[in-house]
Design a protein around this motif. Structure first.
Motif, short mmCIF file in Angstrom:
data_model
loop_
_atom_site.label_atom_id
_atom_site.label_comp_id
_atom_site.label_asym_id
_atom_site.label_seq_id
_atom_site.Cartn_x
_atom_site.Cartn_y
_atom_site.Cartn_z
N ASP A 15 36.70 18.74 15.71
CA ASP A 15 35.69 17.83 15.85
C ASP A 15 34.49 18.23 17.01
N SER A 16 35.02 19.51 17.65
CA SER A 16 34.08 19.57 18.62
C SER A 16 32.80 20.34 18.22
N ILE A 17 31.54 19.68 18.60
CA ILE A 17 30.51 19.76 18.20
C ILE A 17 29.76 21.25 18.96
N ARG A 18 30.10 21.39 20.09
CA ARG A 18 29.89 22.43 20.66
C ARG A 18 30.32 23.84 20.18
N LEU A 19 31.67 23.69 19.93
CA LEU A 19 32.41 24.79 19.30
C LEU A 19 31.78 25.37 17.94
N ARG A 20 31.54 24.39 17.07
CA ARG A 20 31.08 24.57 15.77
C ARG A 20 29.62 24.98 15.82
N VAL A 21 28.74 24.79 16.76
CA VAL A 21 27.42 24.99 16.94
C VAL A 21 27.49 26.61 17.20
N GLN A 22 28.22 26.97 18.01
CA GLN A 22 28.29 28.19 18.45
C GLN A 22 28.69 29.31 17.45
N TYR A 23 30.10 28.71 16.86
CA TYR A 23 30.49 29.43 15.75
C TYR A 23 29.53 29.66 14.51
N ALA A 24 28.59 28.46 14.13
CA ALA A 24 27.73 28.76 13.22
C ALA A 24 26.44 29.80 13.83
N ARG A 25 26.12 29.59 14.89
CA ARG A 25 24.95 30.36 15.61
C ARG A 25 25.33 31.94 15.28
N ILE A 26 26.62 32.16 15.68
CA ILE A 26 27.15 33.47 15.59
C ILE A 26 27.43 34.02 14.29
N LEU A 27 27.76 33.20 13.25
CA LEU A 27 27.90 33.70 11.90
C LEU A 27 26.39 33.70 11.39
N ALA A 28 25.33 33.20 11.84
CA ALA A 28 24.02 33.24 11.38
C ALA A 28 23.43 34.70 11.52
N HIS A 29 24.18 35.48 12.58
CA HIS A 29 23.82 36.77 12.55
C HIS A 29 24.59 37.89 11.53
N ASN A 30 25.56 37.23 10.93
CA ASN A 30 26.74 38.13 10.24
C ASN A 30 26.86 37.52 8.94
N ASP A 31 26.88 36.28 8.60
CA ASP A 31 27.23 35.72 7.32
C ASP A 31 26.45 34.51 6.99
N LEU A 32 25.30 34.62 6.41
CA LEU A 32 24.35 33.47 6.23
C LEU A 32 24.92 32.32 5.44
N GLU A 33 25.92 32.73 4.41
CA GLU A 33 26.48 31.88 3.44
C GLU A 33 27.60 31.07 4.33
N ALA A 34 28.38 31.78 5.34
CA ALA A 34 29.51 31.00 6.12
C ALA A 34 28.67 30.15 7.18
N ALA A 35 27.48 30.57 7.72
CA ALA A 35 26.83 29.65 8.58
C ALA A 35 26.15 28.62 7.96
#
Length: 628
Positions: A307-327
Motif C-alpha cells: 500500500d506504499s504509494i511512494r514505493l509504487r510511484v518510484q517502481y512505476a517511474r523506473i519501469l517507464a524507462h524499461n517496460d511501458l506495459e508494466a509501468a
C-alpha cells in the motif's frame, strides 16, 4: 499600569491535539495539523482586560468564549507537506506555573492579534505576536508567534521566533522540534541540523533526513559543509537511519552516486524494512543505470508494503524507462489506490497513449475531465486522438477547450491546420482574432502560428498578408521577420528574403537560424560563396550540433567542389536528422561521385519518412535518375 494573571494555563490554547514527532517520509508526506477549538490565550486576555489586576485561575463561567480561526487549518489546493505546529508542553499543574506581568500595550496588542485571527486577518495576528515575542521575551508568546508564522509559511520569521523560543525554553523538546523544522523551511540547514542534534542528544526524534532532502537549493559549498556535519555526527551514531539516509541524499545531490548508494545500503541492512532506505537505494541504482537491480529491490520491498504509494510511484517511474506495459499496470494500481490523484491518472493516460492503447488512454483522459483535473492537457490529447480517428469535429471541440499553458500554442496550431485544411479560412481568421483580443500579449505568437499554418497548406499570399500585418504592429520582432524571409524565399522573392534576413541579423547578430538560412540561400543559388561561407560558419560556431547548419556546411563544400568534406558533413547531418532535404543533398553528392547505389539507398530512406517529398523528386529528375 501592569496587569497580572497568575495562571499561565489560561495562556495555553485548549483542546489541542499535537504531535511532537517529526514525520520521516521520503522525501515528505502530509502530516497531522494542530487542531484547536478555542483560544485559551484570548480568554485570558479578555479576562485580564475586563477585570484590571485579575488573578483568577480560570475564566469566569459566564464569560463568552470567542472562537479563533487560526485554531483550524486553512483549506489548501495541494496536500500540506509541512508538519503540524508543535504545541507547548502538556498541561502542567497550576501551582508549578510562574506568574507573568504584561503591560497594557502588550495586552492590547495580543488581544488585537487574537481578534484579527478570528477575522482571518492573519498578517496582523502574526505581526503583533512576533513584535510582542521580542518585547516580552515570553516563551508562550514566542511559541505562538512561531506556530502562527509557520502556519502562514512565513519561513524566515518562523525561524527567528523559533530560535527565540528555544533560547527562552532551552529544555523544551517542542521548541527544538519546531525550531528544527522552521529553520529547515527557511533554508537555514546548518542551524536546523544543530536543533536536531540537540534533540538526538536527548534521545528524541530528529529531522536529519528531512533537512537533507530540503538541501537541494543550497550552494555546493553549503551542502558540502552540511555533509561534513552529518559525517561527524555519524561517528557518534553510526547506525542512525536518519543520518545515513540524510548523508546519502547529500551525496546524491553532489552526484556522488556510488558514495550515496553505500549509505543507503547500510541503512537498509540495519533496518531491512525501511521504506526510505529502499527508495533511496533504488533511485541511486536507477541513476547508476542498474535498473534491473533497482526494480528487484522495489519488487521485494513492495511485497511487504503493497500500500506504499511512494514505493509504487518510484517502481512505476523506473519501469517507464524499461517496460511501458508494466509501468501502465502500476499507474493503473496507483489510480485505484488514490482515485482523486490526477497526476497518477494522467501518467496512466500518457503511457497508454504511447503504447497505442487508445481505449485505456481515452477512458483515463475522460476521467480527468469528469474529476476536473488537468483539463487542458486532457482536452489536448483527446483532440489528438480524435484527429488520428479522423473525427475532426470532435478534435475541434477539444482543441477549443485548451486554455493558456503549455498545450495552448500546439493546440491552436492544430486547430488552425484543421480549419485551413477544411478550407474554412474565415473561421480560422476569426478564431485567431478572438484569441488576440483575449490574450493581446500573445498577438505576435498567434499571428506567426497562423501564418505558418497557412504556409503549410500553400496559402502563401494569405500568409504574406498576415505577416505584413503583424510586422506593421511589431516591426522589430525577429521571429516574424525570419518567418517572412523564409516565405519570400519559398515564393522566389530573393531580394525581399535577403532584406528581411539582413534585418534579423542586424537586430540579433547571434541569430543562428538567420545566419544559416542566408548562407544556405546563397550557397544553393551558387552565388557569393565567400559571403555564404562566412554566414554559415558563424551559424556553425553558435550551434555546432544543429543538423540543419551541418547540412548547409556540407552543401557549401559541395558547391565549392570539396566533395570529401561535403560527404563528411552531410553524412553527419543525415545521421542526426534523416529528413528528406538532407537525404536529397547527400544522395546528390554520392551520385556525382559515382556512388549511385548508395545514393539510391539514401533517397529511399528519405522517402520512407517523407513519401511525398518534392525536393527528392526534383533532385532525381534533375540528375535523370529513374524513379524507384
Amino acid at each position: 499600569m501592569m496587569f497580572s494573571c497568575q495562571s499561565w494555563l489560561l495562556f495555553h490554547p485548549v483542546g489541542q491535539e499535537t504531535s511532537a514527532t517529526p514525520n520521516h517520509a521520503f522525501p515528505n508526506e502530509p502530516r497531522t495539523r494542530m487542531k484547536s477549538g478555542y483560544s485559551g490565550l484570548l480568554m485570558a486576555l479578555l479576562g485580564c482586560w475586563l477585570v484590571a489586576g485579575c488573578s483568577h485561575h480560570s475564566p469566569q463561567p459566564d464569560r463568552p468564549v470567542i472562537p479563533v480561526e487560526l485554531a483550524e487549518p486553512l483549506p489548501t489546493d495541494t496536500p500540506d507537506t509541512s508538519p503540524a505546529p508543535v504545541a507547548a508542553d502538556a498541561e502542567k499543574p497550576a501551582e508549578t506555573v510562574k506568574s507573568r506581568a504584561f503591560t497594557r500595550d502588550t495586552l492590547y496588542s495580543l488581544l488585537a492579534a487574537e481578534i484579527a485571527g478570528s477575522r482571518q486577518q492573519y498578517d496582523i495576528t502574526l505581526n503583533n505576536y512576533a513584535q510582542q515575542a521580542l518585547i516580552t521575551r515570553d516563551p508562550q508568546v514566542a511559541e505562538r508567534a512561531t506556530l502562527i508564522a509557520r502556519y502562514m509559511n512565513a519561513n524566515q520569521l518562523a525561524g527567528e521566533t523559533a530560535l527565540l523560543w528555544v533560547e527562552l525554553s532551552p529544555e523544551s523538546d517542542e521548541a527544538l522540534a519546531n525550531a528544527a523544522m522552521a529553520l529547515m523551511q527557511a533554508g537555514r540547514a546548518t542551524e536546523a541540523f544543530e536543533m536536531s542534534r540537540r534533540l538526538q542528544e536527548k534521545g528524541k526524534e530528529t529531522l536529519f533526513q528531512s533537512i537533507a532532502a530540503n538541501a537541494a537549493d543550497l550552494t555546493p559549498a553549503d551542502r558540502e559543509n552540511l555533509l561534513g556535519l552529518y559525517i561527524e555526527q555519524l561517528k557518534q551514531y553510526p547506525e542512525d537511519e536518519q543520518l545515513l539516509i540524510g548523508s546519502g541524499l547529500l551525496l546524491q545531490m553532489s552526484n556522488n552516486f556510488e558514495g550515496a548508494l553505500k549509505q543507503a545500503v547500510l541503512a537498509r541492512k540495519l533496518t531491512p524494512e525501511s521504506v526510505p532506505a529502499s527508495l533511496l537505494e533504488a533511485t541511486l541504482l536507477h541513476q547508476l543505470k542498474r535498473d534491473d537491480e533497482a526494480l528487484a529491490r522495489l519488487t521485494e520491498i513492495l511485497e511487504t508494503n503493497p500500500d506504499s504509494i511512494r514505493l509504487r510511484v518510484q517502481y512505476a517511474r523506473i519501469l517507464a524507462h524499461n517496460d511501458l506495459e508494466a509501468a501502465q499496470e502500476q499507474f493503473r494500481i496507483l489510480s485505484e489506490q488514490s482515485p482523486q490523484d490526477g497526476d497518477f491518472r494522467l501518467s496512466l493516460a500518457l503511457i497508454a497513449l504511447e503504447r497505442r492503447d487508445m481505449d485505456v488512454a481515452v477512458a483515463a483522459f475522460e476521467q480527468l475531465l469528469d474529476n476536473n483535473q488537468h483539463l487542458s492537457t486532457a482536452h489536448y490529447y483527446l483532440a489528438q486522438i480524435a484527429e488520428t480517428r479522423q473525427d475532426e469535429t470532435q478534435a475541434l471541440l477539444h482543441y477549443l477547450q485548451v486554455e493558456r499553458g503549455k498545450d495552448f500554442i500546439p493546440a491552436t496550431a492544430s486547430l488552425m491546420n484543421i480549419l485551413i485544411r477544411q478550407g474554412d479560412l474565415l473561421s480560422a481568421s476569426e478564431h485567431i482574432d478572438r484569441l488576440i483580443k483575449a490574450t493581446p500579449d500573445e498577438a505576435d505568437n498567434l499571428q506567426l502560428l497562423y501564418a505558418r499554418a497557412l504556409i503549410n497548406h500553400n496559402q502563401l499570399a494569405t500568409a504574406s498578408r498576415i505577416l505584413d500585418r503583424a510586422l506593421s504592429q511589431s516591426p522589430d520582432n525577429t521571429h516574424l521577420l525570419f518567418a517572412r524571409a523564409m516565405l519570400f524565399d519559398q515564393m522566389g522573392q530573393s531580394e525581399q528574403a535577403e532584406q528581411d534576413l539582413r534585418s534579423v541579423i542586424e537586430k540579433d547578430p547571434q541569430h543562428a537560424s538567420a545566419l544559416n538560412a542566408f548562407g544556405y540561400i546563397l550557397a544553393d543559388r551558387n552565388e557569393r560563396l565567400d559571403e555564404a561561407r562566412e554566414l554559415i560558419f558563424r551559424a556553425y560556431s553558435l550551434r555546432p550540433e544543429d543538423p540543419a547548419i551541418i547540412d548547409s556546411l556540407g552543401w557549401l563544400h559541395f558547391r565549392t567542389g570539396n566533395y570529401s568534406e561535403a560527404l563528411i558533413y552531410l553524412r553527419r547531418a543525415f545521421n542526426l536528422y534523416p529528413d528528406d532535404e538532407i537525404a536529397a543533398h547527400l544522395g546528390e553528392v554520392l551520385w556525382v561521385i559515382n556512388e549511385q547505389e548508395q545514393a539510391r539507398t539514401v533517397w529511399l530512406r528519405g522517402l520512407e519518412t517523407s513519401p511525398d517529398s518534392d525536393i527528392i523528386r526534383r533532385t532525381m529528375e534533375r540528375l535523370q535518375v529513374p524513379a524507384p
